[in-house]
Design a protein around this motif. Structure first.
Motif, mmCIF file in Angstrom:
data_model
loop_
_atom_site.group_PDB
_atom_site.id
_atom_site.type_symbol
_atom_site.label_atom_id
_atom_site.label_comp_id
_atom_site.label_asym_id
_atom_site.label_seq_id
_atom_site.Cartn_x
_atom_site.Cartn_y
_atom_site.Cartn_z
ATOM 1 N N ILE A 44 -8.269 10.627 -1.197
ATOM 2 C CA ILE A 44 -6.999 10.653 -1.246
ATOM 3 C C ILE A 44 -6.494 10.155 0.116
ATOM 4 O O ILE A 44 -6.791 10.408 1.079
ATOM 5 C CB ILE A 44 -6.173 11.945 -1.379
ATOM 6 N N ALA A 45 -5.640 8.820 0.106
ATOM 7 C CA ALA A 45 -5.234 7.954 1.227
ATOM 8 C C ALA A 45 -3.700 8.151 1.032
ATOM 9 O O ALA A 45 -2.988 8.165 0.209
ATOM 10 C CB ALA A 45 -5.730 6.616 1.333
ATOM 11 N N PHE A 46 -3.104 8.418 2.284
ATOM 12 C CA PHE A 46 -1.407 8.494 2.672
ATOM 13 C C PHE A 46 -1.281 7.550 3.605
ATOM 14 O O PHE A 46 -2.196 6.945 4.580
ATOM 15 C CB PHE A 46 -1.400 9.847 3.148
ATOM 16 N N PRO A 47 0.057 7.120 3.802
ATOM 17 C CA PRO A 47 0.593 6.273 4.889
ATOM 18 C C PRO A 47 0.745 7.129 6.525
ATOM 19 O O PRO A 47 0.704 8.499 5.952
ATOM 20 C CB PRO A 47 1.960 5.733 4.214
ATOM 21 N N SER A 84 2.209 2.598 -2.986
ATOM 22 C CA SER A 84 2.362 1.248 -2.633
ATOM 23 C C SER A 84 1.506 0.846 -1.198
ATOM 24 O O SER A 84 1.405 1.741 -0.362
ATOM 25 C CB SER A 84 3.955 0.834 -2.261
ATOM 26 N N GLY A 85 1.102 -0.458 -1.063
ATOM 27 C CA GLY A 85 0.219 -0.942 -0.134
ATOM 28 C C GLY A 85 -1.276 -0.188 -0.739
ATOM 29 O O GLY A 85 -1.423 -0.160 -2.057
ATOM 30 N N GLY A 86 -2.138 -0.143 0.316
ATOM 31 C CA GLY A 86 -3.362 0.450 -0.235
ATOM 32 C C GLY A 86 -4.352 -0.442 -1.256
ATOM 33 O O GLY A 86 -5.133 0.078 -1.844
ATOM 34 N N VAL A 87 -4.108 -1.594 -1.013
ATOM 35 C CA VAL A 87 -4.763 -2.679 -2.133
ATOM 36 C C VAL A 87 -6.130 -2.688 -1.508
ATOM 37 O O VAL A 87 -6.446 -3.026 -0.246
ATOM 38 C CB VAL A 87 -4.052 -3.923 -2.152
ATOM 39 N N SER A 88 -7.052 -2.896 -2.410
ATOM 40 C CA SER A 88 -8.428 -2.890 -2.106
ATOM 41 C C SER A 88 -8.858 -4.577 -2.008
ATOM 42 O O SER A 88 -8.410 -5.348 -2.873
ATOM 43 C CB SER A 88 -9.587 -2.551 -3.254
ATOM 44 N N LEU A 89 -9.294 -4.819 -0.835
ATOM 45 C CA LEU A 89 -9.860 -6.228 -0.442
ATOM 46 C C LEU A 89 -11.348 -6.507 -0.549
ATOM 47 O O LEU A 89 -11.835 -5.729 0.263
ATOM 48 C CB LEU A 89 -9.273 -6.711 0.806
ATOM 49 N N PHE A 90 -11.681 -7.436 -1.286
ATOM 50 C CA PHE A 90 -13.030 -7.744 -0.966
ATOM 51 C C PHE A 90 -13.050 -9.454 -0.319
ATOM 52 O O PHE A 90 -12.198 -10.063 -0.900
ATOM 53 C CB PHE A 90 -13.702 -7.677 -2.575
ATOM 54 N N ASP A 117 -5.146 -4.315 -6.907
ATOM 55 C CA ASP A 117 -4.229 -3.111 -6.882
ATOM 56 C C ASP A 117 -4.634 -2.144 -7.710
ATOM 57 O O ASP A 117 -5.328 -2.108 -8.872
ATOM 58 C CB ASP A 117 -2.764 -3.757 -7.203
ATOM 59 N N GLY A 118 -4.243 -0.778 -7.501
ATOM 60 C CA GLY A 118 -4.714 0.237 -8.109
ATOM 61 C C GLY A 118 -3.745 0.507 -9.672
ATOM 62 O O GLY A 118 -2.773 0.113 -9.763
ATOM 63 N N SER A 119 -4.468 0.746 -10.841
ATOM 64 C CA SER A 119 -3.892 1.138 -11.963
ATOM 65 C C SER A 119 -4.661 2.225 -12.491
ATOM 66 O O SER A 119 -5.981 2.269 -12.289
ATOM 67 C CB SER A 119 -4.214 -0.086 -12.824
ATOM 68 N N ARG A 120 -4.035 3.359 -13.027
ATOM 69 C CA ARG A 120 -4.816 4.613 -13.153
ATOM 70 C C ARG A 120 -5.786 4.173 -14.245
ATOM 71 O O ARG A 120 -5.530 3.802 -15.233
ATOM 72 C CB ARG A 120 -3.791 5.709 -13.419
ATOM 73 N N GLY A 121 -7.035 4.768 -13.953
ATOM 74 C CA GLY A 121 -8.345 4.374 -14.678
ATOM 75 C C GLY A 121 -8.966 3.129 -14.629
ATOM 76 O O GLY A 121 -9.794 2.778 -15.068
ATOM 77 N N ARG A 122 -8.514 2.349 -13.764
ATOM 78 C CA ARG A 122 -9.101 1.066 -13.355
ATOM 79 C C ARG A 122 -10.643 1.364 -12.792
ATOM 80 O O ARG A 122 -10.445 1.958 -11.640
ATOM 81 C CB ARG A 122 -8.217 0.150 -12.445
ATOM 82 N N ILE A 123 -11.520 0.614 -13.209
ATOM 83 C CA ILE A 123 -12.951 0.644 -12.651
ATOM 84 C C ILE A 123 -13.089 -0.620 -11.889
ATOM 85 O O ILE A 123 -12.593 -1.752 -12.227
ATOM 86 C CB ILE A 123 -13.985 0.865 -13.766
ATOM 87 N N PRO A 179 -3.300 -1.584 4.568
ATOM 88 C CA PRO A 179 -2.737 -0.136 5.013
ATOM 89 C C PRO A 179 -1.666 0.301 3.660
ATOM 90 O O PRO A 179 -1.356 -0.392 2.768
ATOM 91 C CB PRO A 179 -1.718 -1.046 5.963
ATOM 92 N N MET A 180 -1.612 1.589 3.835
ATOM 93 C CA MET A 180 -0.659 2.399 2.953
ATOM 94 C C MET A 180 0.724 2.185 3.638
ATOM 95 O O MET A 180 0.867 2.179 4.412
ATOM 96 C CB MET A 180 -0.953 3.896 2.848
ATOM 97 N N ARG A 181 1.405 2.060 2.203
ATOM 98 C CA ARG A 181 3.008 2.019 2.742
ATOM 99 C C ARG A 181 3.607 3.271 2.186
ATOM 100 O O ARG A 181 4.782 3.342 2.535
ATOM 101 C CB ARG A 181 3.648 0.646 2.317
ATOM 102 N N GLY A 182 3.282 3.846 1.065
ATOM 103 C CA GLY A 182 4.090 4.869 0.584
ATOM 104 C C GLY A 182 3.221 5.511 -0.721
ATOM 105 O O GLY A 182 2.218 5.141 -1.201
ATOM 106 N N GLY A 183 3.488 6.814 -0.774
ATOM 107 C CA GLY A 183 2.704 7.682 -1.793
ATOM 108 C C GLY A 183 1.448 8.243 -1.628
ATOM 109 O O GLY A 183 1.121 8.369 -0.357
ATOM 110 N N ALA A 184 0.571 8.327 -2.510
ATOM 111 C CA ALA A 184 -0.672 9.023 -2.365
ATOM 112 C C ALA A 184 -1.511 7.967 -3.336
ATOM 113 O O ALA A 184 -1.464 8.139 -4.474
ATOM 114 C CB ALA A 184 -0.675 10.408 -2.741
ATOM 115 N N ARG A 185 -2.731 7.495 -2.785
ATOM 116 C CA ARG A 185 -3.465 6.873 -3.334
ATOM 117 C C ARG A 185 -4.722 7.708 -3.697
ATOM 118 O O ARG A 185 -5.527 7.916 -2.690
ATOM 119 C CB ARG A 185 -3.903 5.496 -2.623
ATOM 120 N N ALA A 186 -5.255 7.931 -4.927
ATOM 121 C CA ALA A 186 -6.311 8.523 -5.130
ATOM 122 C C ALA A 186 -7.490 7.607 -5.885
ATOM 123 O O ALA A 186 -7.099 6.946 -6.793
ATOM 124 C CB ALA A 186 -6.026 9.644 -5.955
ATOM 125 N N GLU A 187 -8.878 8.100 -5.460
ATOM 126 C CA GLU A 187 -9.929 6.845 -6.113
ATOM 127 C C GLU A 187 -11.178 7.777 -6.220
ATOM 128 O O GLU A 187 -11.282 8.592 -5.076
ATOM 129 C CB GLU A 187 -9.924 5.813 -5.119
#
Length: 308
Positions: A156-159, A243-249, A270-276, A291-299
């Protein structure tokens, strides 16, 4: 409601003339990229190079109807090809709830929301369908050898500015996401960050402020057992639940070693619930979370190695 939001999106796409462009992606994406591998220490990383393709007798087909002749088509990856991939629509809402419950269970046992666990028994105890499903994807779509999970994390990631009073309560499973964090660990982290960043600007010596940095690293750099990596987003990005928290490869292009230069051969997811999201573990797949900008990112992260 979600239906109202979808109708609004449809209207905007039609007015801009992009409705047909985006039509193939309305139900998600299912895409793979194959590329040359880049390994710092190939002798200790042979798993990531191994591929096992299906073999058939004459006129025989596998369970998906693929014949022997089809296995040699041009789109089949070469034996040493490494990869990235994004796959939607394969994880159910019930499975996402079970994964978040797994995170809650690990916290109740004294863990936290950033710990990587090498004991994968709880993964099979609480949500056995997920490792089975991911293993099938790795073998069927990427021709990996037989693999096994060697570590997992419900992250779980937070800003930086995230507090209890600023919780984003929108979206499905938001309460379960918050339950999957270790509140004490998060509060200690938050207080430490605030102390560092609130230091007087004229202080001598001036402390280095804390930043939510993108530190590019490959999975095999973290552990020689992390030949392959899979992740499942448990919350929606693009400002819905975070918002933010995008995975970069990025690939192993020389420009990518200098943060002042433009990224070459990279992709963001970018995150989408259930995305593999899946990737091989070499330096051709350096990755980070932006970097995270808002909310809570779960993975959910699961790392894999070959079964010897």
């Amino acid at each position: 409601s979600e239906l109202d939001n979808q109708a609004s999106t449809d209207k905007k796409l039609k007015s801009s003339g992009l409705d047909q462009t985006y039509k193939p992606y309305r139900n998600g994406v299912n895409i793979t990229w194959f590329h040359e591998c880049a390994l710092q220490d190939p002798p200790n990383s042979t798993c990531v190079l191994r591929r096992e393709y299906p073999t058939f007798n004459d006129d025989e087909e596998d369970e998906e109807g693929i014949s022997k002749d089809d296995t040699c088509k041009e789109e089949a990856p070469p034996p040493t090809a490494c990869f990235r991939g994004v796959h939607d629509g394969m994880v159910s809402d019930d499975e996402i709830s079970q994964i978040l419950n797994l995170g809650k269970v690990m916290v109740s046992r004294g863990g936290d929301h950033m710990t990587i666990y090498e004991d994968v028994a709880p993964l099979y105890d609480i949500v056995p369908s997920i490792p089975e499903k991911l293993e099938k994807i790795l073998q069927s779509k990427y021709a990996t050898p037989k693999v096994k999970p060697v570590a997992f994390r419900v992250g779980i990631a937070f800003p930086i500015a995230y507090t209890s009073s600023s919780q984003n309560t929108k979206g499905t499973n938001q309460a379960s996401i918050i339950d999957a964090r270790n509140e004490t660990v998060h509060k200690n982290w938050y207080n430490q960050v605030q102390r560092i960043n609130s230091w007087p600007r004229l202080a001598i010596p001036m402390p280095t402020p804390y930043r939510d940095q993108c530190l590019l690293v490959s999975d095999l750099e973290a552990s020689s057992n992390f030949a392959f990596h899979t992740s499942i987003f448990l919350s929606d990005g693009a400002g819905l639940q975070f918002s933010g928290g995008v995975s970069l490869f990025v690939g192993n292009h020389q420009s990518n070693t200098n943060p002042r230069k433009k990224i070459q051969r990279g992709v963001t997811v970018d995150g989408s619930r259930g995305r593999i999201v899946v990737n091989s573990g070499g330096e051709d797949n350096l990755r980070c979370r932006l970097p995270m900008r808002g909310g809570a990112r779960a993975e959910l992260n699961i790392w894999w190695n070959c079964i010897d």
